[in-house]
Design a protein around this motif. Structure first.
Motif, PDB file in Angstrom:
ATOM      1  N   SER A 144     -21.105 -60.132 -58.362  1.00  0.00           N
ATOM      2  CA  SER A 144     -21.340 -59.707 -56.982  1.00  0.00           C
ATOM      3  C   SER A 144     -20.139 -59.934 -56.072  1.00  0.00           C
ATOM      4  CB  SER A 144     -22.560 -60.438 -56.414  1.00  0.00           C
ATOM      5  OG  SER A 144     -22.345 -61.842 -56.420  1.00  0.00           O
ATOM      6  N   LEU A 145     -19.064 -60.536 -56.580  1.00  0.00           N
ATOM      7  CA  LEU A 145     -17.845 -60.649 -55.798  1.00  0.00           C
ATOM      8  C   LEU A 145     -16.961 -59.413 -55.936  1.00  0.00           C
ATOM      9  CD1 LEU A 145     -16.878 -64.380 -56.439  1.00  0.00           C
ATOM     10  CD2 LEU A 145     -17.732 -63.393 -54.308  1.00  0.00           C
ATOM     11  N   ARG A 146     -17.296 -58.524 -56.858  1.00  0.00           N
ATOM     12  CA  ARG A 146     -16.545 -57.288 -57.048  1.00  0.00           C
ATOM     13  C   ARG A 146     -17.289 -56.151 -56.350  1.00  0.00           C
ATOM     14  NH1 ARG A 146     -15.765 -55.012 -61.712  1.00  0.00           N
ATOM     15  NH2 ARG A 146     -13.520 -54.658 -61.531  1.00  0.00           N
ATOM     16  N   LEU A 147     -16.643 -55.504 -55.404  1.00  0.00           N
ATOM     17  CA  LEU A 147     -17.319 -54.447 -54.644  1.00  0.00           C
ATOM     18  C   LEU A 147     -16.321 -53.387 -54.217  1.00  0.00           C
ATOM     19  CD1 LEU A 147     -18.001 -55.381 -50.950  1.00  0.00           C
ATOM     20  CD2 LEU A 147     -16.749 -56.949 -52.448  1.00  0.00           C
ATOM     21  N   TRP A 148     -16.872 -52.203 -53.926  1.00  0.00           N
ATOM     22  CA  TRP A 148     -16.120 -51.067 -53.423  1.00  0.00           C
ATOM     23  C   TRP A 148     -16.769 -50.600 -52.123  1.00  0.00           C
ATOM     24  CZ3 TRP A 148     -17.137 -52.236 -58.356  1.00  0.00           C
ATOM     25  CH2 TRP A 148     -16.088 -52.200 -59.297  1.00  0.00           C
ATOM     26  N   VAL A 149     -15.968 -50.170 -51.172  1.00  0.00           N
ATOM     27  CA  VAL A 149     -16.485 -49.620 -49.928  1.00  0.00           C
ATOM     28  C   VAL A 149     -15.821 -48.269 -49.676  1.00  0.00           C
ATOM     29  CG1 VAL A 149     -17.048 -51.839 -48.900  1.00  0.00           C
ATOM     30  CG2 VAL A 149     -14.773 -50.861 -48.539  1.00  0.00           C
ATOM     31  N   THR A 150     -16.556 -47.367 -49.057  1.00  0.00           N
ATOM     32  CA  THR A 150     -16.053 -46.024 -48.758  1.00  0.00           C
ATOM     33  C   THR A 150     -16.068 -45.791 -47.258  1.00  0.00           C
ATOM     34  OG1 THR A 150     -18.274 -45.086 -49.041  1.00  0.00           O
ATOM     35  CG2 THR A 150     -16.818 -45.097 -50.972  1.00  0.00           C
ATOM     36  N   PHE A 151     -15.287 -44.774 -46.838  1.00  0.00           N
ATOM     37  CA  PHE A 151     -15.130 -44.525 -45.414  1.00  0.00           C
ATOM     38  C   PHE A 151     -15.311 -43.051 -45.087  1.00  0.00           C
ATOM     39  CE2 PHE A 151     -13.289 -48.645 -45.799  1.00  0.00           C
ATOM     40  CZ  PHE A 151     -13.517 -49.254 -44.567  1.00  0.00           C
ATOM     41  N   SER A 206      -9.103 -40.012 -41.899  1.00  0.00           N
ATOM     42  CA  SER A 206      -7.935 -40.878 -41.941  1.00  0.00           C
ATOM     43  C   SER A 206      -7.341 -40.784 -43.342  1.00  0.00           C
ATOM     44  CB  SER A 206      -8.329 -42.315 -41.606  1.00  0.00           C
ATOM     45  OG  SER A 206      -7.211 -43.172 -41.680  1.00  0.00           O
ATOM     46  N   ASN A 207      -6.243 -40.059 -43.478  1.00  0.00           N
ATOM     47  CA  ASN A 207      -5.677 -39.746 -44.785  1.00  0.00           C
ATOM     48  C   ASN A 207      -5.307 -41.013 -45.558  1.00  0.00           C
ATOM     49  OD1 ASN A 207      -4.848 -37.994 -46.797  1.00  0.00           O
ATOM     50  ND2 ASN A 207      -2.762 -37.844 -46.019  1.00  0.00           N
ATOM     51  N   GLY A 208      -5.799 -41.088 -46.802  1.00  0.00           N
ATOM     52  CA  GLY A 208      -5.494 -42.228 -47.661  1.00  0.00           C
ATOM     53  C   GLY A 208      -6.402 -43.419 -47.478  1.00  0.00           C
ATOM     54  N   ASN A 209      -7.315 -43.359 -46.522  1.00  0.00           N
ATOM     55  CA  ASN A 209      -8.244 -44.467 -46.271  1.00  0.00           C
ATOM     56  C   ASN A 209      -9.649 -44.040 -46.664  1.00  0.00           C
ATOM     57  OD1 ASN A 209      -6.362 -46.360 -45.184  1.00  0.00           O
ATOM     58  ND2 ASN A 209      -6.334 -45.167 -43.291  1.00  0.00           N
ATOM     59  N   LYS A 210      -9.918 -44.007 -47.975  1.00  0.00           N
ATOM     60  CA  LYS A 210     -11.167 -43.455 -48.491  1.00  0.00           C
ATOM     61  C   LYS A 210     -12.001 -44.471 -49.271  1.00  0.00           C
ATOM     62  CE  LYS A 210      -9.882 -39.646 -46.688  1.00  0.00           C
ATOM     63  NZ  LYS A 210     -10.499 -39.245 -45.411  1.00  0.00           N
ATOM     64  N   VAL A 211     -11.382 -45.166 -50.227  1.00  0.00           N
ATOM     65  CA  VAL A 211     -12.099 -46.110 -51.087  1.00  0.00           C
ATOM     66  C   VAL A 211     -11.260 -47.377 -51.222  1.00  0.00           C
ATOM     67  CG1 VAL A 211     -13.200 -46.511 -53.321  1.00  0.00           C
ATOM     68  CG2 VAL A 211     -13.077 -44.177 -52.390  1.00  0.00           C
ATOM     69  N   PHE A 212     -11.896 -48.538 -51.031  1.00  0.00           N
ATOM     70  CA  PHE A 212     -11.212 -49.816 -51.158  1.00  0.00           C
ATOM     71  C   PHE A 212     -12.011 -50.721 -52.099  1.00  0.00           C
ATOM     72  CE2 PHE A 212      -9.379 -47.993 -47.474  1.00  0.00           C
ATOM     73  CZ  PHE A 212      -8.121 -48.557 -47.326  1.00  0.00           C
ATOM     74  N   PHE A 213     -11.280 -51.553 -52.848  1.00  0.00           N
ATOM     75  CA  PHE A 213     -11.884 -52.445 -53.845  1.00  0.00           C
ATOM     76  C   PHE A 213     -11.504 -53.886 -53.547  1.00  0.00           C
ATOM     77  CE2 PHE A 213     -10.943 -54.813 -57.841  1.00  0.00           C
ATOM     78  CZ  PHE A 213     -12.253 -55.057 -58.237  1.00  0.00           C
ATOM     79  N   SER A 214     -12.473 -54.800 -53.759  1.00  0.00           N
ATOM     80  CA  SER A 214     -12.203 -56.227 -53.668  1.00  0.00           C
ATOM     81  C   SER A 214     -12.740 -56.923 -54.907  1.00  0.00           C
ATOM     82  CB  SER A 214     -12.859 -56.828 -52.416  1.00  0.00           C
ATOM     83  OG  SER A 214     -12.660 -58.231 -52.388  1.00  0.00           O
ATOM     84  N   SER A 215     -11.960 -57.819 -55.460  1.00  0.00           N
ATOM     85  CA  SER A 215     -12.388 -58.615 -56.616  1.00  0.00           C
ATOM     86  C   SER A 215     -12.855 -60.001 -56.209  1.00  0.00           C
ATOM     87  CB  SER A 215     -11.232 -58.744 -57.620  1.00  0.00           C
ATOM     88  OG  SER A 215     -10.132 -59.434 -57.025  1.00  0.00           O
ATOM     89  N   ASN A 216     -12.776 -60.296 -54.901  1.00  0.00           N
ATOM     90  CA  ASN A 216     -13.084 -61.649 -54.442  1.00  0.00           C
ATOM     91  C   ASN A 216     -14.010 -61.651 -53.231  1.00  0.00           C
ATOM     92  OD1 ASN A 216     -11.286 -60.757 -52.463  1.00  0.00           O
ATOM     93  ND2 ASN A 216      -9.562 -61.909 -53.318  1.00  0.00           N
ATOM     94  N   GLY A 217     -14.957 -60.748 -53.229  1.00  0.00           N
ATOM     95  CA  GLY A 217     -15.970 -60.738 -52.181  1.00  0.00           C
ATOM     96  C   GLY A 217     -15.459 -60.335 -50.820  1.00  0.00           C
ATOM     97  N   GLY A 218     -14.350 -59.606 -50.758  1.00  0.00           N
ATOM     98  CA  GLY A 218     -13.829 -59.144 -49.486  1.00  0.00           C
ATOM     99  C   GLY A 218     -12.746 -60.014 -48.893  1.00  0.00           C
ATOM    100  N   ASP A 219     -12.319 -61.068 -49.611  1.00  0.00           N
ATOM    101  CA  ASP A 219     -11.227 -61.896 -49.091  1.00  0.00           C
ATOM    102  C   ASP A 219      -9.928 -61.105 -49.037  1.00  0.00           C
ATOM    103  OD1 ASP A 219     -12.946 -64.018 -48.840  1.00  0.00           O
ATOM    104  OD2 ASP A 219     -12.385 -64.952 -50.736  1.00  0.00           O
TER     105      ASP A 219
END
Length: 436
Positions: free
Chosen positions: A253-260, A264-277
């Protein structure tokens, strides 16, 4: 003088009315001879007796506008624009229009599918008889976003979370004397910002993520009486885009992806391996279009991900390393929600109904024939086929301008007798094999 009088001849609500249904939002009334036709947000209707009775002519039109979809085994429930919440089974495919107005998030109890939840503008509903009847279980408070999020705990289907000006939690399925508890998330400081998206861990159900317009926050004790929240927005493009959805690795559950959303070009999907730190931008070569939703393929060892955009569905895994268009047979349309059930991907579109597809695979050998063509004779759109060995085809590509078809194999591509790509089709072959 005389005074005229009016008699109602159709109703906005379909269930149980005795005078005929044409929907409330009527855009056209036209006579053709003595036949009266009605075009509305509910479809196309015909009356042969000046409106005394109506026949629905909408069967076969795939144009429903979905906001949300939930699939549990063979049961489907979806909320739609102007056509409420609908439910049906894969056996009958006959949808029941169960809640009117605009329908939004729907949930099906995975331990007892007779218990179902649906929502419209500001109201939450609960059924214990498979959707035949519903009772109001709305949360208190000040309202919510138009299409407010609503999720079910993966370890306890009686525990629900509702997004509004705060996050509300129930452990009784919304029933009882005071079933809802505000989680005091701190989101509702002035100026008021409603909760937009939520996600709960599966491997750790105490971990929870939620966002409003300008922040993403995490709780590691969301099941507590007063959960603690930490801001995890640093590194995310809230200044230029709005977070649309959250997907969590079910095994960590510390690994997550968020979408937007947004442009905003290039700001579509972001990944965190540490719960958003910290965050890594995984937008890759995605076009500058809004990303509406994301779903993680449970059981994938290479982080299989699907996103729904304003232009269709894209797929990514770590082996490929970038997003590929995943639209064989799917119209170029807005996809608002995605669900995976029994190795099938379901796409709820805003204007072209509900679609399904097999999950991504790169077969050794592909035989593409008329029998397994996803299209009608007039199908248009992008089609991409990949094989680690060979591709053979006898298909007739007839979509015309806008139909872009590509075959990609590692060793050979053979176009057999019967294959035909008509004028204005873009057809290409490459000998590269599976995407990498």
């Amino acid at each position: 003088g005389s005074t005229g009088s009016w008699t109602i001849v159709s109703h906005w609500y379909e269930d149980g009315n005795t005078i005929g249904y044409t929907h409330a939002d009527i855009h056209a009334l036209e006579f053709h001879g003595t036949d009266l036709f009605c075009g509305s947000d509910g479809g196309i209707f015909k009356s042969t007796d000046a409106g005394s009775s109506w026949t629905n002519l909408s069967s076969g039109l795939a144009n429903m506008q979905f906001y949300y979809l939930d699939v549990e085994t063979t049961i489907f429930a979806g909320g739609t624009q102007d056509n409420g919440c609908n439910q049906w089974t894969s056996a009958t495919l006959n949808a029941t229009h169960s809640i009117g107005a605009d329908g939004f998030a729907c949930l099906i109890n995975y331990n007892d599918t007779d218990i179902r939840y649906q929502s419209d503008q500001g109201t939450k509903w609960r059924s214990t008889d498979g959707g035949d009847s519903f009772v109001d279980i709305s949360v208190p408070g000040i309202g919510s976003y138009w299409d407010a999020d609503w999720i079910m705990d993966p370890s306890d289907p009686q525990r629900l979370f509702v997004a509004s000006g705060d996050i509300w939690r129930t452990t009784t399925g919304g029933t009882g004397g005071t079933p809802w508890t505000a989680l005091n998330s701190g989101f509702n400081a002035m100026p008021l910002r409603f909760i937009r998206s939520m996600a709960q861990g599966i491997s750790n159900t105490s971990r929870f993520y939620a966002s409003d317009d300008v922040t993403l926050r995490r709780s590691d004790n969301v099941l507590a009486a007063t959960p603690a929240w930490a801001d995890k927005s640093a590194g995310l493009p809230f200044a230029s885009a709005m977070l649309s959805d959250i997907a969590i690795d079910p095994t960590n559950s510390l690994r997550l992806w968020v979408t937007f959303y947004g442009l905003s070009n290039g700001n579509k999907v972001f990944f965190s391996s540490n719960g958003g730190d910290s965050w890594t931008n995984e937008s890759g070569t995605l076009p500058n279009i809004p990303i509406n939703c994301i779903v993680f393929q449970t059981g994938s060892t290479n982080d299989g991900l699907y996103i729904g955009t304003d232009f269709g569905v894209f797929y990514r895994n770590d082996d490929i390393g970038d997003w590929i268009f995943y639209a064989n047979g799917l119209p170029n349309t807005r996809v608002f929600d995605l669900d995976i059930e029994s190795n099938t991907l379901y796409a709820a579109t805003f204007g072209r109904g509900l679609w399904s597809s097999a999950l991504f695979s790169c077969d050794v050998n592909l035989a593409l024939t008329q029998a397994n063509d996803p299209s009608s004779d007039n199908f248009t759109g992008v089609q991409q086929y990949h094989a680690s060995g060979t591709v053979t085809s006898t298909r007739i590509i007839t979509g015309g301008l806008g139909t872009d078809v590509s075959y990609n194999a590692a060793s050979s591509i053979t176009l057999l007798e019967g294959f035909h790509a008509k004028a204005n089709n873009l057809f290409e072959v490459t000998l590269e094999g599976c995407p990498d």
